[in-house]
Design an enzyme around this catalytic site. Structure first.
Site, PDB file in Angstrom:
ATOM      1  N   HIS A  75      -1.107  -2.387   5.293  1.00  0.00           N
ATOM      2  CA  HIS A  75      -1.523  -0.997   5.192  1.00  0.00           C
ATOM      3  C   HIS A  75      -2.212  -0.598   6.498  1.00  0.00           C
ATOM      4  O   HIS A  75      -2.579  -1.456   7.301  1.00  0.00           O
ATOM      5  CB  HIS A  75      -2.458  -0.831   3.991  1.00  0.00           C
ATOM      6  CG  HIS A  75      -2.569   0.575   3.501  1.00  0.00           C
ATOM      7  ND1 HIS A  75      -1.498   1.419   3.399  1.00  0.00           N
ATOM      8  CD2 HIS A  75      -3.639   1.286   3.074  1.00  0.00           C
ATOM      9  CE1 HIS A  75      -1.898   2.582   2.927  1.00  0.00           C
ATOM     10  NE2 HIS A  75      -3.200   2.523   2.727  1.00  0.00           N
ATOM     11  N   GLU A 128      -5.042  -9.333   2.671  1.00  0.00           N
ATOM     12  CA  GLU A 128      -4.233  -9.372   3.886  1.00  0.00           C
ATOM     13  C   GLU A 128      -4.536 -10.582   4.772  1.00  0.00           C
ATOM     14  O   GLU A 128      -3.683 -11.002   5.561  1.00  0.00           O
ATOM     15  CB  GLU A 128      -4.425  -8.075   4.674  1.00  0.00           C
ATOM     16  CG  GLU A 128      -3.767  -6.859   4.040  1.00  0.00           C
ATOM     17  CD  GLU A 128      -4.590  -6.206   2.935  1.00  0.00           C
ATOM     18  OE1 GLU A 128      -4.148  -5.174   2.396  1.00  0.00           O
ATOM     19  OE2 GLU A 128      -5.693  -6.737   2.616  1.00  0.00           O
ATOM     20  N   GLY A 174       0.840  -1.194   0.000  1.00  0.00           N
ATOM     21  CA  GLY A 174       0.000   0.000   0.000  1.00  0.00           C
ATOM     22  C   GLY A 174       0.872   1.239   0.000  1.00  0.00           C
ATOM     23  O   GLY A 174       2.089   1.172   0.185  1.00  0.00           O
ATOM     24  N   SER A 175       0.246   2.380  -0.141  1.00  0.00           N
ATOM     25  CA  SER A 175       0.998   3.622  -0.332  1.00  0.00           C
ATOM     26  C   SER A 175       1.870   3.977   0.855  1.00  0.00           C
ATOM     27  O   SER A 175       3.014   4.427   0.692  1.00  0.00           O
ATOM     28  CB  SER A 175       0.027   4.773  -0.639  1.00  0.00           C
ATOM     29  OG  SER A 175      -0.939   4.895   0.408  1.00  0.00           O
ATOM     30  N   GLY A 194     -10.618 -21.674  15.410  1.00  0.00           N
ATOM     31  CA  GLY A 194     -11.920 -22.078  14.900  1.00  0.00           C
ATOM     32  C   GLY A 194     -12.448 -21.188  13.804  1.00  0.00           C
ATOM     33  O   GLY A 194     -13.481 -21.484  13.199  1.00  0.00           O
ATOM     34  N   HIS A 244     -16.423 -26.268  23.748  1.00  0.00           N
ATOM     35  CA  HIS A 244     -17.161 -25.717  22.612  1.00  0.00           C
ATOM     36  C   HIS A 244     -18.591 -25.362  22.981  1.00  0.00           C
ATOM     37  O   HIS A 244     -19.196 -24.499  22.363  1.00  0.00           O
ATOM     38  CB  HIS A 244     -17.146 -26.704  21.441  1.00  0.00           C
ATOM     39  CG  HIS A 244     -17.522 -26.096  20.127  1.00  0.00           C
ATOM     40  ND1 HIS A 244     -17.613 -26.822  18.967  1.00  0.00           N
ATOM     41  CD2 HIS A 244     -17.823 -24.823  19.780  1.00  0.00           C
ATOM     42  CE1 HIS A 244     -17.962 -26.016  17.967  1.00  0.00           C
ATOM     43  NE2 HIS A 244     -18.097 -24.813  18.438  1.00  0.00           N
ATOM     44  N   GLU A 251       3.378   2.117   2.871  1.00  0.00           N
ATOM     45  CA  GLU A 251       4.452   1.154   3.120  1.00  0.00           C
ATOM     46  C   GLU A 251       5.584   1.265   2.112  1.00  0.00           C
ATOM     47  O   GLU A 251       6.635   0.639   2.294  1.00  0.00           O
ATOM     48  CB  GLU A 251       3.919  -0.285   3.068  1.00  0.00           C
ATOM     49  CG  GLU A 251       2.883  -0.617   4.107  1.00  0.00           C
ATOM     50  CD  GLU A 251       1.498  -0.230   3.656  1.00  0.00           C
ATOM     51  OE1 GLU A 251       0.904  -0.937   2.843  1.00  0.00           O
ATOM     52  OE2 GLU A 251       1.001   0.817   4.114  1.00  0.00           O
TER      53      GLU A 251
END
Length: 520
Positions: free
Chosen positions: A76, A53, A33-34, A398, A283, A36
């Site tokens: 980003h 991502e 991205g810009s 999960g 669970h 980075e």
């Protein structure tokens, strides 16, 4: 960890890459991205690109867990970080040492609510990171990165987050001193003595092993202890790594995440040692004791959270491998008299159990299994024994969408064939990861168990008195076409007669391949 650049003046980017080298970073996972872009200038190692991502984070997690080193991810600011959050949560649950750097807008325009700025960047990924910081000054970025790596790698390992404004990379700074760290913390000998006394005094002791034991490299130590002390060995509920050789005569099976089923499974035992797992992962709601009332219980783990909510019994904190090795020294030899986990021989039909049985029999000897197929998890347990250290990876959270990119990361982190057993619903969360598999020529056989449904939900609905769940029909998905569109060779497998040939073809490929396996 090796020392690289010595102290002195440099710019932030140069210092950051010295930190990365010190911690053994050899590639960067990202979707550029810009904010980075300045980080990527003169990058000294490969860039592994993902089309989303979530894919990037899953790959980094798999790479970190298979290598035992911290993986570096660049995202980003807000939107890119947001896309990654599902698999960042999974990295947290997996105890994966992932260091995330996120681009931030320039410091000078932050007061003006800039486009793509992150208003409170360190709060966004919390609470599912061990550490999050946006350094107050550009000069502080290298030290923040060094601290992030140390925290990510300290057991229990986990992801960390550093937000870096785009204009920091060219600023001058002092190169911080980088220490060489030994991060294993040995358990208290008195605690090990207490565990040894409990096991030695029992008639039928059991060992329950979880994910953290694999993260600690305790495979051989667990086998040696079990064999000497005659222990029955169970896999803890929802273990996300290999725990013990599943074809070993002392392997008793897999504990389910229901309180009554845990008590029933462990009822024959009068002493229980839980290693590298909570007591226990559940669970659904339950009632009554957490383990058989007649049994003594202790836990050994490197994670304080496992002990902080321990419902009775006793706990010892420290390095798991060292603790198991010390127990093997202290305990007398005893013959094993317990029961052995049983595998099944299913009939030849296009159902998960038979497909997995043939996959098990035809797989390369050292193949690594990466699994995310909730409806096939039980058939995996009774047809596909995991026999090697580093031989199994799954998703501890999960949440869906981890294992397709995770398999790519595992393949990049070690040399053996990876077989990804994926549900159709799970695969669709991060299907664009196939493009990275093609680009990197990752040695993965993607085996999609295509039953045209979110069948895990329909199966689980009876817990809530439901006989119909909306939104679970996935009829019409064609994974072979999705693979072909991204440059991954594929085959559709619709009958028993096609199955063996397709599996052999996929396993023989040196790069990625995909099987769309149409199961009942």
């Amino acid at each position: 960890m090796t020392t690289t650049m010595t102290a002195g003046r440099c710019n932030v980017r140069e210092a950051a890459y010295a930190v990365f080298a010190h911690y053994g970073v050899d590639r960067l996972f990202g979707n550029p991205g810009s904010t980075e872009l300045p980080m990527l200038k003169a990058m000294p190692f490969p860039y592994v690109m993902g089309l989303n991502e979530a894919v990037v984070m899953g790959m980094a997690d798999g790479y970190a867990r298979s290598t035992g080193r911290a993986a570096l991810v660049n995202l980003h600011s807000s939107a890119g970080t947001g896309h990654s959050l599902g698999n960042l949560f999974t990295a947290w649950k997996n105890n994966a040492p992932v260091v995330v750097t996120a681009g931030q807008q320039a410091r000078s325009i932050l007061p003006h609510d800039p486009f793509l700025g992150a208003e409170r960047p360190t709060e966004f990924p919390r609470p599912y990171v061990k550490f999050a910081i946006e350094p107050a000054r550009a000069e502080d970025v290298p030290l923040a990165l060094a601290r992030a790596f140390a925290i990510a790698l300290t057991p229990p390992m986990g992801p960390v987050f550093v937000s870096i404004p785009v204009d920091d990379w060219e600023r001058e700074c002092d190169m911080p001193a980088l220490p060489s760290l030994s991060l294993r913390t040995f358990p208290d000998p008195a605690g090990i003595d207490a565990i040894a006394s409990m096991l030695a005094g029992a008639d039928n002791p059991a060992l329950v092993i979880g994910t953290a034991a694999a993260n600690a490299g305790a495979w051989d130590a667990a086998v040696a202890l079990a064999e000497k002390a005659g222990l029955s060995v169970w896999a803890a509920p929802y273990a996300a790594r290999e725990t013990f050789p599943e074809d070993h005569p002392q392997f008793a099976g897999f504990i389910n995440a229901w309180r009554d089923q845990i008590r029933d499974a462990l009822d024959p035992h009068d002493a229980i040692l839980v290693v590298g797992a909570p007591v226990f992962t559940y669970h659904v709601e339950g009632s009554g004791p957490h383990w058989p009332a007649h049994a003594s219980l202790m836990a050994l783990t490197d994670d304080p959270q496992h002990l902080s909510n321990l419902p009775g019994g006793g706990g010892v904190l420290g390095d798991i491998r060292a603790g198991l090795e010390q127990l093997a020294e202290r305990l007398p030899a005893r013959k094993f008299t317990g029961k052995t986990h049983q595998f099944i021989d299913p009939a030849p039909e296009m159902k998960a159990a038979y497909v997995l049985k043939r996959l098990s029999q035809l797989r390369p000897e050292d193949a690594v299994i990466v699994e995310e197929s909730p409806t096939a998890r039980h058939p995996v347990h009774v047809t596909l024994p995991i026999r090697r250290e580093g031989g199994f990876y799954s998703c501890a959270s999960g949440g869906l969408g981890y294992s397709l990119p995770g398999a790519i990361g595992v393949a990049l982190g070690q040399s053996d064939k990876v077989i990804a057993i994926l549900g159709d619903g799970a695969a669709m969360y991060t299907i664009q990861g196939l493009f990275t598999a093609m680009q990197e020529q990752a040695n993965v056989s993607f085996c999609i168990m295509n039953n045209a449904a979110y069948a895990a939900l329909t199966g689980f609905s009876s817990e809530f008195g439901m006989n119909h769940v909306p939104g679970c029909d996935l009829t019409g998905l064609d994974f072979a076409k999705l693979a072909d569109a991204q440059g991954v060779p594929s085959r559709v497998v619709a009958s028993v007669d096609e199955l063996d040939g397709a599996l052999e073809w996929s396993f023989a490929q040196e790069g990625p391949s995909l099987l769309d396996i149409r199961i009942a």
